[in-house]
Design an enzyme around this catalytic site. Sequence first.
Site, PDB file in Angstrom:
ATOM      1  N   SER A  22      40.635  48.247  39.337  1.00  0.00           N
ATOM      2  CA  SER A  22      40.792  46.989  40.074  1.00  0.00           C
ATOM      3  C   SER A  22      41.296  47.270  41.481  1.00  0.00           C
ATOM      4  O   SER A  22      42.379  47.840  41.667  1.00  0.00           O
ATOM      5  CB  SER A  22      41.786  46.078  39.355  1.00  0.00           C
ATOM      6  OG  SER A  22      42.112  44.976  40.174  1.00  0.00           O
ATOM      7  N   HIS A  47      36.275  46.526  39.794  1.00  0.00           N
ATOM      8  CA  HIS A  47      36.742  45.186  39.457  1.00  0.00           C
ATOM      9  C   HIS A  47      37.392  44.541  40.683  1.00  0.00           C
ATOM     10  O   HIS A  47      38.216  45.162  41.363  1.00  0.00           O
ATOM     11  CB  HIS A  47      37.756  45.270  38.316  1.00  0.00           C
ATOM     12  CG  HIS A  47      38.169  43.940  37.772  1.00  0.00           C
ATOM     13  ND1 HIS A  47      37.386  43.218  36.893  1.00  0.00           N
ATOM     14  CD2 HIS A  47      39.287  43.194  37.974  1.00  0.00           C
ATOM     15  CE1 HIS A  47      38.003  42.098  36.576  1.00  0.00           C
ATOM     16  NE2 HIS A  47      39.156  42.042  37.229  1.00  0.00           N
ATOM     17  N   ASP A  49      39.430  41.042  41.823  1.00  0.00           N
ATOM     18  CA  ASP A  49      40.116  39.815  41.422  1.00  0.00           C
ATOM     19  C   ASP A  49      40.173  38.846  42.598  1.00  0.00           C
ATOM     20  O   ASP A  49      40.767  39.148  43.635  1.00  0.00           O
ATOM     21  CB  ASP A  49      41.545  40.124  40.964  1.00  0.00           C
ATOM     22  CG  ASP A  49      41.567  40.788  39.600  1.00  0.00           C
ATOM     23  OD1 ASP A  49      40.991  40.222  38.656  1.00  0.00           O
ATOM     24  OD2 ASP A  49      42.170  41.877  39.470  1.00  0.00           O
ATOM     25  N   ASP A 189      41.999  43.094  30.631  1.00  0.00           N
ATOM     26  CA  ASP A 189      42.674  43.336  31.902  1.00  0.00           C
ATOM     27  C   ASP A 189      44.114  42.857  31.775  1.00  0.00           C
ATOM     28  O   ASP A 189      44.394  41.863  31.109  1.00  0.00           O
ATOM     29  CB  ASP A 189      41.963  42.567  33.025  1.00  0.00           C
ATOM     30  CG  ASP A 189      42.508  42.870  34.405  1.00  0.00           C
ATOM     31  OD1 ASP A 189      43.315  43.815  34.532  1.00  0.00           O
ATOM     32  OD2 ASP A 189      42.128  42.166  35.362  1.00  0.00           O
ATOM     33  N   GLY A 191      47.973  45.034  32.495  1.00  0.00           N
ATOM     34  CA  GLY A 191      48.900  45.982  31.897  1.00  0.00           C
ATOM     35  C   GLY A 191      48.220  47.063  31.078  1.00  0.00           C
ATOM     36  O   GLY A 191      48.866  47.721  30.254  1.00  0.00           O
ATOM     37  N   SER A 212      46.950  49.661  39.036  1.00  0.00           N
ATOM     38  CA  SER A 212      47.964  50.617  39.470  1.00  0.00           C
ATOM     39  C   SER A 212      47.931  51.917  38.672  1.00  0.00           C
ATOM     40  O   SER A 212      48.253  52.986  39.209  1.00  0.00           O
ATOM     41  CB  SER A 212      49.363  49.994  39.365  1.00  0.00           C
ATOM     42  OG  SER A 212      49.639  49.589  38.032  1.00  0.00           O
TER      43      SER A 212
END
Length: 234
Positions: A22, A47, A49, A189, A191, A212
């Site tokens: 992401s 990805h 967002d 998606d 965590g 991350s």
Amino acid sequence: MVFGQELVYPARMSGDIRIAPSILSADLGHLAREIADVEAAGADWIHVDIVDGRFAPHLTFGPGIVQAARRATRLPLDVHLMVDEPERYLKAFADAGADHLTVHGEACRDLRATLGSIRALGKRAGVALRPETPIDSLYALTDAIDLVLVLCVSPGKAGQSFMESQLPKMAAVRKMIDQSGQPIDLEVDGGISSDNTARTVAAGANVLVSGSKIFDRPDRAAAIAEFRRAALGR
């Protein structure tokens, strides 16, 4: 898309796991380099967002970022629209280069019509489920859906902790997909890390979104390899 090049969907094998970094966690000052790096590291999708600050808190990207990402890669661009009345923006994001457009049923005037509009634009149509959203409304829509995105955090903000409570929902969605006989991807998606990958895959997920846990690593190839090993239970 990258000028003079065609979109690349890596050959899909039975049981394949897709990794979708992401860009919400990427260094946006060097977006093209960041995307090229994770593509070289083995990413399958990119990805993106999109948050409008109304449907969910925070404000992220618009079609311009999708267009910039499209120039940087041949990988599929997986665009998650966390926006009110997404039907107003479908063409703009499709024209910018999105390959998948995923919406929230709660945000649509008519979810089936919105999914039909996405497919009419030549894109894969997805439905996202917030942690509190039941799956009941999807049973009558499996013929119109190409992917289901189960969120394991509240939408809109990066860096939240994975909700174990979403594992039974994933399993229920996987059962629905298998019973439908439709080629629907189950994406997760929020965590997602190598620590919980095995559980999400066991619950039926075949597309893993992570920000991350990939972009914060100096060695993105090692990070993606860890996800793949974890998916295989290694």
